[in-house]
Design an enzyme around this catalytic site. Structure first.
Site, PDB file in Angstrom:
ATOM      1  N   THR A 134      -6.982  -5.384 -19.630  1.00  0.00           N
ATOM      2  CA  THR A 134      -6.600  -5.748 -20.995  1.00  0.00           C
ATOM      3  C   THR A 134      -6.054  -7.164 -21.010  1.00  0.00           C
ATOM      4  O   THR A 134      -5.388  -7.590 -20.058  1.00  0.00           O
ATOM      5  CB  THR A 134      -5.547  -4.762 -21.556  1.00  0.00           C
ATOM      6  OG1 THR A 134      -5.202  -5.157 -22.898  1.00  0.00           O
ATOM      7  CG2 THR A 134      -4.287  -4.740 -20.716  1.00  0.00           C
TER       8      THR A 134
ATOM      9  N   HIS B 174       2.285   6.101  -9.721  1.00  0.00           N
ATOM     10  CA  HIS B 174       2.882   6.120  -8.379  1.00  0.00           C
ATOM     11  C   HIS B 174       2.613   7.439  -7.656  1.00  0.00           C
ATOM     12  O   HIS B 174       2.830   7.546  -6.444  1.00  0.00           O
ATOM     13  CB  HIS B 174       4.393   5.886  -8.490  1.00  0.00           C
ATOM     14  CG  HIS B 174       4.965   5.137  -7.329  1.00  0.00           C
ATOM     15  ND1 HIS B 174       4.322   5.025  -6.122  1.00  0.00           N
ATOM     16  CD2 HIS B 174       6.137   4.464  -7.182  1.00  0.00           C
ATOM     17  CE1 HIS B 174       5.065   4.330  -5.280  1.00  0.00           C
ATOM     18  NE2 HIS B 174       6.189   3.960  -5.914  1.00  0.00           N
TER      19      HIS B 174
END
Length: 401
Positions: free
Chosen positions: A320, A372
């Site tokens: 993006t 994560h």
């Protein structure tokens, strides 16, 4: 003969749609293929075309109503067009104007941006109309179709109408969310609440890419019929970095981790209805020119509401670019079920240390948000450094190092 116009079969996982806009009214004559109504789903905007030529006898459902597949929208009476008005017996307009009337909005954008003379481009569409594929094929052929006359000024794209909110007197205006905006809100909350999202940052010196683009942009545009931007460099750099760090290209499904052996890169595109993320399929097999053409096609179709569900599903990673709006730093949110997203930002001239000297260089901050649960910090940082290295030394993209 009366023809029933019904809600088409909706995309998988879409239960209903909002009848957004009627483009016709009762009594209007329409040609086969004309768009009658727009249906807004939480993913795409669907057009319902006329199956035959005829007159709209009745409209059964008003705008703003939720509809499901198979519902009757309108009744069309098949028949010939109304008699030609006397005004149409006037002298014919110039050939160039006739060509312009035959161009769809997507084709007009391509023609005007590339300053093309459509009279020398073969047309394969119905009734001799030019299709978008005709224009792209001609551009790829490398032939010249530039008008000898003065270049056509690009048609100004009307800005989205601002909310009409009276100022003063503590006024308020309540506006319902569109289906797409509501879905975006739900997905963003889902990403925040269901992933262990973390963001790592770095900065990249854009000097070499800027110089490379400046040196070859004219030749590139002449050869490929498309402008060379920065987005394609970052998509290619992301693909090479994903090859080195496959966990960033993976996703979680329950207790399983799915590692993808392909590279379908989503690119965030702004549309009048909100942010959409169409996907560049097999980005590793595409050249810079192919990527630029694909992104331009996405941008045009997003503006016209022509992106389909198939364009926005199945991505493995997203890029993006908030820099086009002036963003200097941001924390992009993962696009589930993907595990990572790269955020680009605006390039600013800043003082940096180089070979023991303070110099001014065009610098961009990069942000890599990742899940994560599947990506360790070492992999996330290494991935972002790999992108930084590829952009600062673009020859790495050619040498695959």
């Amino acid at each position: 003969m009366s023809i029933e116009i019904k809600v088409p079969v909706l995309p998988e996982s879409v239960a209903d749609a909002l009848l957004a806009v009627w483009h016709v009214k009762e009594g209007d004559f329409v040609n086969e293929g004309d768009n009658l109504v727009d249906l807004e789903t939480d993913k795409v905007m669907l057009e319902v075309p006329a199956t035959v030529s005829g007159t709209i006898q009745s409209i059964k459902i008003p705008e703003g109503t939720n509809v499901t597949a198979g519902e009757l929208l309108a009744v069309l009476v098949e028949g010939e067009a109304a008699p030609v008005e006397a005004a149409k017996e006037e002298a014919p307009v110039a050939a160039a104007s006739e060509d312009a009337h035959k161009l769809s909005p997507a084709v007009k954008v391509l023609v005007e941006e590339n300053k093309l003379d459509v009279s020398v481009i073969p047309a394969t569409g119905k009734d001799g109309r030019h299709t978008k594929e005709d224009i792209l094929k001609f551009l790829e052929s490398g032939q010249s179709a530039t008008k000898a006359a003065a270049p056509v000024a690009p048609k100004a794209t009307p800005a989205a109408a601002p909310l009409n909110i009276p100022m003063g007197n503590r006024t308020e205006q309540r506006v319902p969310m569109t289906r797409l905006r509501a879905t975006i809100a739900d997905r963003l909350l889902e990403a925040k609440n269901s992933t262990a999202m973390l963001t790592t940052f770095n900065e990249v010196n854009m000097k070499n890419v800027i110089e490379l683009r400046k040196k070859y942009k004219d030749e590139f545009e002449k050869r490929h019929g498309i402008k060379l931007g920065f987005m394609s460099f970052f998509v290619k750099a992301a693909v090479e970095a994903l090859k080195k760090y496959p966990a960033v290209n993976a996703s979680i499904d329950g207790n399983d981790m799915i590692y993808h052996g392909y590279f379908d890169i989503g690119v965030a595109v702004s549309s009048p209805r909100g942010l959409v993320v169409p996907v560049i399929r097999d980005a590793d097999q595409k050249s810079l020119a192919d990527i630029e053409k694909t992104i331009m096609d996405f941008a045009i179709r997003a503006k016209e509401g022509k992106l389909g569900l198939e364009d926005m599903t199945g991505g493995t990673f997203t890029v993006t670019n908030g820099g086009v709006f002036g963003s200097m730093m941001s924390t992009p949110i993962i696009n589930p079920p993907q595990s990572g997203i790269l955020g680009m930002h605006k390039t600013y001239d800043r003082p940096i240390a180089e070979n023991g000297q303070v110099v001014i260089a065009p610098m961009m901050y990069l942000a890599h948000s990742y899940d994560h649960r599947i990506i360790d910090g070492k992999e996330a940082v290494g991935f972002l450094v790999a992108i930084k290295d590829a952009i600062e030394d673009p020859t790495r993209l050619l040498l695959d190092i």
